[in-house]
Design a protein around this motif. Structure first.
Motif, PDB file in Angstrom:
ATOM      1  N   THR A  81       0.765  -0.998   0.011  1.00 48.64           N
ATOM      2  CA  THR A  81       0.082  -0.238  -0.036  1.00 48.64           C
ATOM      3  C   THR A  81       1.021   1.367  -0.011  1.00 48.64           C
ATOM      4  O   THR A  81       0.719   2.363  -0.715  1.00 48.64           O
ATOM      5  N   VAL A  82       1.967   1.270   0.764  1.00 52.65           N
ATOM      6  CA  VAL A  82       2.814   2.382   0.876  1.00 52.65           C
ATOM      7  C   VAL A  82       3.435   2.499  -0.565  1.00 52.65           C
ATOM      8  O   VAL A  82       3.667   3.624  -0.932  1.00 52.65           O
ATOM      9  N   LYS A  83       4.009   1.425  -1.332  1.00 53.54           N
ATOM     10  CA  LYS A  83       4.590   1.525  -2.502  1.00 53.54           C
ATOM     11  C   LYS A  83       3.653   2.325  -3.424  1.00 53.54           C
ATOM     12  O   LYS A  83       3.848   3.136  -4.374  1.00 53.54           O
ATOM     13  N   ARG A  84       2.254   1.765  -3.446  1.00 55.94           N
ATOM     14  CA  ARG A  84       1.284   2.253  -4.370  1.00 55.94           C
ATOM     15  C   ARG A  84       0.882   3.753  -3.995  1.00 55.94           C
ATOM     16  O   ARG A  84       0.793   4.616  -5.020  1.00 55.94           O
ATOM     17  N   MET A  85       0.989   4.272  -2.864  1.00 60.07           N
ATOM     18  CA  MET A  85       0.721   5.653  -2.424  1.00 60.07           C
ATOM     19  C   MET A  85       1.962   6.487  -2.991  1.00 60.07           C
ATOM     20  O   MET A  85       1.948   7.720  -3.361  1.00 60.07           O
ATOM     21  N   VAL A  86       3.177   5.947  -2.788  1.00 60.84           N
ATOM     22  CA  VAL A  86       4.335   6.718  -3.443  1.00 60.84           C
ATOM     23  C   VAL A  86       4.200   6.834  -4.929  1.00 60.84           C
ATOM     24  O   VAL A  86       4.650   7.770  -5.291  1.00 60.84           O
ATOM     25  N   SER A  87       3.803   5.632  -5.491  1.00 61.54           N
ATOM     26  CA  SER A  87       3.706   5.655  -6.996  1.00 61.54           C
ATOM     27  C   SER A  87       2.620   6.869  -7.491  1.00 61.54           C
ATOM     28  O   SER A  87       2.908   7.439  -8.436  1.00 61.54           O
ATOM     29  N   LYS A  88       1.699   6.916  -6.813  1.00 60.33           N
ATOM     30  CA  LYS A  88       0.771   7.632  -6.955  1.00 60.33           C
ATOM     31  C   LYS A  88       1.138   9.295  -6.952  1.00 60.33           C
ATOM     32  O   LYS A  88       0.940   9.970  -7.656  1.00 60.33           O
ATOM     33  N   PHE A  89       1.631   9.357  -5.664  1.00 56.44           N
ATOM     34  CA  PHE A  89       2.091  10.903  -5.421  1.00 56.44           C
ATOM     35  C   PHE A  89       3.198  11.241  -6.438  1.00 56.44           C
ATOM     36  O   PHE A  89       3.246  12.421  -6.902  1.00 56.44           O
ATOM     37  N   ALA A  90       4.062  10.279  -6.797  1.00 54.92           N
ATOM     38  CA  ALA A  90       5.220  10.666  -7.425  1.00 54.92           C
ATOM     39  C   ALA A  90       4.701  11.165  -8.922  1.00 54.92           C
ATOM     40  O   ALA A  90       5.736  11.865  -9.589  1.00 54.92           O
ATOM     41  N   ARG A  91       3.729  10.630  -9.500  1.00 53.20           N
ATOM     42  CA  ARG A  91       3.357  11.000 -10.689  1.00 53.20           C
ATOM     43  C   ARG A  91       3.124  12.429 -10.951  1.00 53.20           C
ATOM     44  O   ARG A  91       3.149  13.080 -12.022  1.00 53.20           O
TER      45      ARG A  91
END
Length: 434
Positions: free
Chosen positions: A141-151
């Motif tokens: 979940t943390v990895k998914r959130m990081v990917s979402k914000f990094a976009r």
């Protein structure tokens, strides 16, 4: 006694449609947690399914649905919001839907505040596993959130600053090249993007995504002495001048001087006296040889190993008298330092042109490298402009710390997303307390 509105302020719930009714303690997933119960209801304006407006009881209440929403920790305990969402029935399309709140996304059970806090903590030098444990979620979940914000921080390929900084750093094992490429704005020092490879082929593929007119706006590019950058800049940025970073000029000559010291040091036997004493002197006081000559102490007497009570200037003079080769190399090194510090390009040119027959062979190679870049005009621009790769060197240190804390990254995309979030996401300004 706490009132429901007090609990809303404590949890920072902004949605007026949510009303809280109860606060309990409950064991969830083997941990004692705060459980806040509440309801979400309002009068819908229109049906989200068919778009008909709510008039003359077109949309009516149709029971409730319980949602268990993860919230930020309170007093160190995991906190959950058990929210009864109002269900509605539309007579026009005979379909049902649930009430929606701005505090949580549709069909999601993690509040937006938890996601924002995960993004904020991802800026810091913390592992994803630690962040996941802090928020009672999984590392995925943390990895998914990081990917979402990094976009949000990906480049749009429609603009470039007038000055660019180029550098590289040690990459992850999954990429083809040993080093990854990073570039930033020379004025704001903000990182623009990170590439998996620094070789010319990959640089061309990436920068050709920018239109030709955008690339023509770049006037200055700061690089080290990597030949791949020089040739790529000629093709991709026709109006850009190359600046050899002053730090890398000093690094080149300082490392060469140190190698010369090691070469002289190995001429002495470290197992027999008095050769052992000379060997130890050259070995222990190498930092003084690399120090700028004007900063050496001449009157401050201190105790130094192998020398006793003396000054720094006396130690350096003693070491230089051991070898004419080391002395000539040291003088060349100090002349380069002086020219860069005082920004005297004519003195720099004269230093390169003056022949020093006793200078070490490796320093002669370094001098030819500097002469090559001087003829190209890359070093003259370093004297003329104040741009430097210093900001990127500091960024590379942060990159190493994040990589070390995470015990490495398997995927370059995950590594890039974490770096973009850490390097480009700005902390919110705190409001002053009145």
């Amino acid at each position: 006694m706490l009132q429901p509105n007090d609990i809303k302020h404590l949890l920072n719930i902004q949605d007026p449609s949510i009303s809280l009714t109860q606060l309990d303690k409950k064991t969830i997933k083997g941990k004692l947690a705060n459980v806040v119960k509440g309801t979400l209801t309002y009068k819908p304006v229109a049906c989200p399914c068919c778009g008909v407006r709510n008039s003359h009881y077109t949309i009516i209440k149709h029971g409730t649905k319980l949602s268990k929403i993860l919230w930020n920790k309170v007093a160190g305990y995991p906190t959950y919001l058990y929210l009864k969402k109002q269900r509605f029935f539309c007579k026009a399309c005979t379909r049902t839907f649930s009430a929606h709140s701005s505090e949580v996304e549709k069909n999601c059970f993690i509040s937006n505040k938890v996601k924002q806090h995960i993004g904020s903590q991802s800026r810091e030098d913390l592992s994803m596993k630690y962040i996941a444990e802090e928020h009672t979620v999984s590392p995925a979940t943390v990895k998914r959130m990081v990917s979402k914000f990094a976009r949000l921080y990906y480049p749009n390929y429609q603009s470039l600053p007038t000055c660019l900084l180029f550098d590289e750093f040690k990459s992850v094992k999954s990429v083809n090249g040993a080093m990854s490429f990073i570039y930033a704005d020379g004025d704001t020092h903000e990182v623009i993007d990170i590439l998996p490879d620094r070789r010319k082929y990959y640089l061309k593929l990436h920068f050709q995504k920018y239109p030709q007119k955008v690339r023509e706006q770049v006037k200055l590019i700061v690089i080290d002495m990597n030949a791949a950058y020089e040739f790529a800049i000629k093709e991709l940025f026709p109006n850009a001048q190359v600046i050899i970073d002053r730090f890398h000029i000093i690094q080149l000559v300082s490392r060469t001087l140190n190698r010369t010291r090691v070469k002289v040091m190995k001429q002495y036997n470290r197992s027999s006296y008095p050769s052992k004493g000379i060997y130890n002197k050259l070995k222990n006081h190498w930092r003084l040889l690399l120090k700028e000559e004007s900063e050496l102490s001449r009157t401050d007497y201190k105790f130094y190993t192998c020398f006793g009570q003396t000054t720094q200037k006396h130690i350096v003079d003693t070491l230089l008298n051991l070898s004419e080769e080391l002395k000539e190399t040291y003088q060349f090194y100090q002349s380069i330092l002086y020219a860069l510090k005082e920004k005297k390009f004519s003195y720099f040119q004269a230093t390169l042109q003056n022949s020093a027959p006793d200078c070490s062979d490796i320093m002669k190679v370094s001098r030819r490298t500097l002469q090559y870049h001087t003829k190209k005009g890359h070093i003259e621009t370093a004297f003329r402009y104040g741009y430097s790769n210093g900001p990127l060197e500091g960024t590379n240190n942060k990159v190493k710390n994040i990589k070390r804390t995470a015990y490495g990254f398997v995927s370059f995309n995950s590594f890039r997303n974490r770096l973009l979030l850490s390097l480009k996401m700005k902390p919110k300004k705190r409001s002053s307390i009145e």
